[in-house]
Design a protein around this motif. Structure first.
Motif, PDB file in Angstrom:
ATOM      1  N   PHE A   1      47.863  47.939  39.126  1.00  0.00           N
ATOM      2  CA  PHE A   1      47.442  49.223  39.697  1.00  0.00           C
ATOM      3  C   PHE A   1      48.645  49.875  40.369  1.00  0.00           C
ATOM      4  N   VAL A   2      48.898  51.134  40.061  1.00  0.00           N
ATOM      5  CA  VAL A   2      50.052  51.845  40.601  1.00  0.00           C
ATOM      6  C   VAL A   2      49.741  52.361  42.006  1.00  0.00           C
TER       7      VAL A   2
ATOM      8  N   GLU B   1      31.065  47.140  35.806  1.00  0.00           N
ATOM      9  CA  GLU B   1      29.769  47.727  36.108  1.00  0.00           C
ATOM     10  C   GLU B   1      29.812  48.724  37.265  1.00  0.00           C
ATOM     11  N   ILE B   2      29.822  48.253  38.516  1.00  0.00           N
ATOM     12  CA  ILE B   2      29.593  49.166  39.636  1.00  0.00           C
ATOM     13  C   ILE B   2      30.755  49.253  40.626  1.00  0.00           C
ATOM     14  N   GLY B   3      31.866  48.562  40.364  1.00  0.00           N
ATOM     15  CA  GLY B   3      32.988  48.576  41.293  1.00  0.00           C
ATOM     16  C   GLY B   3      33.916  49.756  41.088  1.00  0.00           C
ATOM     17  N   PRO B   4      34.912  49.935  41.974  1.00  0.00           N
ATOM     18  CA  PRO B   4      35.789  51.113  41.935  1.00  0.00           C
ATOM     19  C   PRO B   4      36.984  51.002  41.005  1.00  0.00           C
ATOM     20  N   LEU B   5      37.181  49.841  40.381  1.00  0.00           N
ATOM     21  CA  LEU B   5      38.301  49.652  39.464  1.00  0.00           C
ATOM     22  C   LEU B   5      37.798  49.308  38.077  1.00  0.00           C
TER      23      LEU B   5
ATOM     24  N   LEU C   1      45.153  48.661  35.574  1.00  0.00           N
ATOM     25  CA  LEU C   1      43.920  49.054  36.250  1.00  0.00           C
ATOM     26  C   LEU C   1      43.945  50.538  36.596  1.00  0.00           C
ATOM     27  N   GLU C   2      42.755  51.125  36.654  1.00  0.00           N
ATOM     28  CA  GLU C   2      42.625  52.511  37.072  1.00  0.00           C
ATOM     29  C   GLU C   2      41.345  52.682  37.877  1.00  0.00           C
ATOM     30  N   ILE C   3      41.237  53.807  38.579  1.00  0.00           N
ATOM     31  CA  ILE C   3      40.072  54.079  39.402  1.00  0.00           C
ATOM     32  C   ILE C   3      38.885  54.453  38.513  1.00  0.00           C
ATOM     33  N   LYS C   4      37.718  53.924  38.875  1.00  0.00           N
ATOM     34  CA  LYS C   4      36.483  54.266  38.189  1.00  0.00           C
ATOM     35  C   LYS C   4      35.780  55.362  39.001  1.00  0.00           C
ATOM     36  N   PRO C   5      35.566  56.524  38.419  1.00  0.00           N
ATOM     37  CA  PRO C   5      35.042  57.652  39.204  1.00  0.00           C
ATOM     38  C   PRO C   5      33.594  57.502  39.634  1.00  0.00           C
TER      39      PRO C   5
END
Length: 479
Positions: A27-28, A91-95, A109-113
């Protein structure tokens, strides 16, 4: 007064000792949310069971909204034996994993909106021992069953709240999906029992959330063939013959019932290359062997067809399939720099992280038996919870053949609750996102929802719709 000051000092000491993760490999930059993986004095783990023989690892992510007032969720991943990281990433996490820029050697890794942490504080726990990064210090510690897993989860929750007293006043919900549908109602029942006898700490429970939940293993297995018929995977003639000759019982088949066995051979041929987690997606599975007396029974009874970490199958690499995407999480979680970042104990160094530990599953030959499925049905627990001041959200991906929506709706209707609102569509961005019903009894309410186009489990396939559903339900709004 002195006691209050003491509690304040203890609380401050606990907060200062938290093991916060500010960056993660792949993750950056710094993480834009608060991630905790334990307490410094406990070295990232909470001990449960006899003499703390079992060591549970967890990820705690504070709400990205208002952590002080937003609900606290303890989330249980299914399997049994699936890692909490699976629920967090898929599923439900932020990554989540950026597959376009990832390789099998290095995941990005990236952010999950559409993370549920937008509206809730969530604890993801690896349970039972042998799941994810959780482990036992003795061979006996790995021997678990549905009820012992529930009791250990309850013990973990109480210890976690003692370590995090500032969250004691937050509304608490227990959440989970898939096989955790067996364990979760037992834990919820235990929480209410603890409140009744004055156990400390007092948990401010408001209800529970269940997604694509296993509830009655026999009925859900028998529901897969009617579901396949409804979804045009079986013809009317095939279904009618199987139903009549097998008398609606497709799990425990009389070996002398030749007509039923022949019908199930036809059913097997129709369904063997269908991906059970989402019937519209491609399957990575190899074609099954010719039908034998219990082949269908085994394949249909196995709860979580997405549980085993997928390995590359050369003959199926010509197209994308979901099982293949799970490999990235395995290579990421098994890298040394990731384990250091997450504060994984050194004694776990020689243990391979797997997304789902297949030794927990039924019908998998293994030298050591680590999990016993000793609760075939938890409908009775739901019936008891219907006498509590409690709210429930139960949802199903409507293209899931692992736990078909028709079985979930059947056991809900068997509770004999009053119907507050009958089958009606719910919407996201003016589009039908699924269908919902609301049931009630005195101070108990249950909202059921299908997620249109969702699989096993729904948030992995329809994240935006599921976040909208969850947010509305938390706010006591109609879906």
């Amino acid at each position: 007064m002195l006691f209050a000051v003491f509690l304040l000092l203890v609380s401050m000491e606990v907060i200062e000792s938290r093991l916060l993760v500010q960056t993660l490999p792949g993750f950056v930059g710094d993480l834009p949310f608060t991630l905790e993986t334990g307490q410094q004095f406990a070295l990232s783990y909470i001990g449960v069971g006899e003499s703390d023989d079992v060591q549970f690892f967890y990820y705690f992510i504070e709400s990205e909204g208002n952590p002080k007032d937003d609900p606290l969720i303890l989330w249980l991943t299914g399997g049994p034996g699936c890692s909490a990281l699976s629920g967090l990433l898929y599923e439900i996490g932020p990554l989540t994993i950026n597959y376009q820029n990832s390789t099998l050697e290095k995941a990005v890794l990236e952010i999950k909106p559409h993370s549920w942490t937008k509206v809730a504080n969530i604890i993801f726990v690896d349970q039972p021992a042998g799941s994810g990064f959780s482990y036992a210090r003795t061979p006996e510690g790995y021997k678990a069953n549905d009820t012992s897993s529930a009791m250990q989860t309850y013990q973990f929750l109480r210890k976690w709240l003692v370590d995090h007293p500032k969250f004691l006043k937050n509304p608490f919900y227990l959440g989970g999906d898939s096989y955790s549908g067996i364990v979760l109602p037992i834990v919820v029942d235990e929480i209410y029992n603890g409140i009744g006898i004055g156990e400390w700490p007092q948990i401010n429970i408001k209800g529970y959330v269940l997604g694509n939940p296993s509830t009655d293993t026999r009925s859900e297995s028998n529901s897969r063939i009617p579901f396949a018929h409804r979804m045009a995977l079986l013809s009317d003639a095939i279904y009618k013959s199987a139903k009549e000759n097998c008398h609606g019982e497709y799990l425990n088949v009389d070996p002398n019932n030749i007509l039923c066995i022949r019908d199930l051979e036809v059913v097997e041929k129709c369904l063997e290359r269908i991906y059970k987690g989402h019937i519209l997606e491609p399957s990575c599975e190899k074609p099954s062997k010719p039908f034998k007396s219990n082949t269908l029974r085994r394949s249909m009874r196995s709860l979580d067809t997405t549980s085993v970490d997928a390995r590359p199958l050369p003959q199926f690499q010509t197209h994308w399939c979901r099982e293949g995407s799970y490999i990235y999480s395995s290579t990421w979680a098994n890298s040394r720099d990731v384990r250091e970042a997450l504060h994984i104990r050194e004694e776990f160094n020689d243990i391979e992280w797997v997304r789902c530990n297949k030794t927990f599953r039924r019908h998998v030959p293994t030298e050591r038996i680590v999990y016993t499925h000793n609760v075939p049905s938890v409908v009775g627990y739901h019936r008891r919870l219907a006498d509590k001041n409690c709210r429930a959200l139960v949802y199903s991906g409507d293209h899931d053949m692992v736990v078909p929506y028709i079985d979930t709706l059947n056991w809900i209707e068997s509770l004999n609750l009053s119907v507050e609102s009958d089958w009606t569509p719910w919407f996201v961005n003016k589009q039908v996102a699924g269908y919902t019903m609301k049931f009630s009894k005195d101070e108990y309410s249950l909202t059921y929802a299908t997620v249109k186009g969702g699989g096993h489990t729904a948030p992995e396939y329809k994240p935006k719709e599921c976040l909208s559903m969850f947010t509305r339900w938390l706010a006591y709004d109609p879906l």
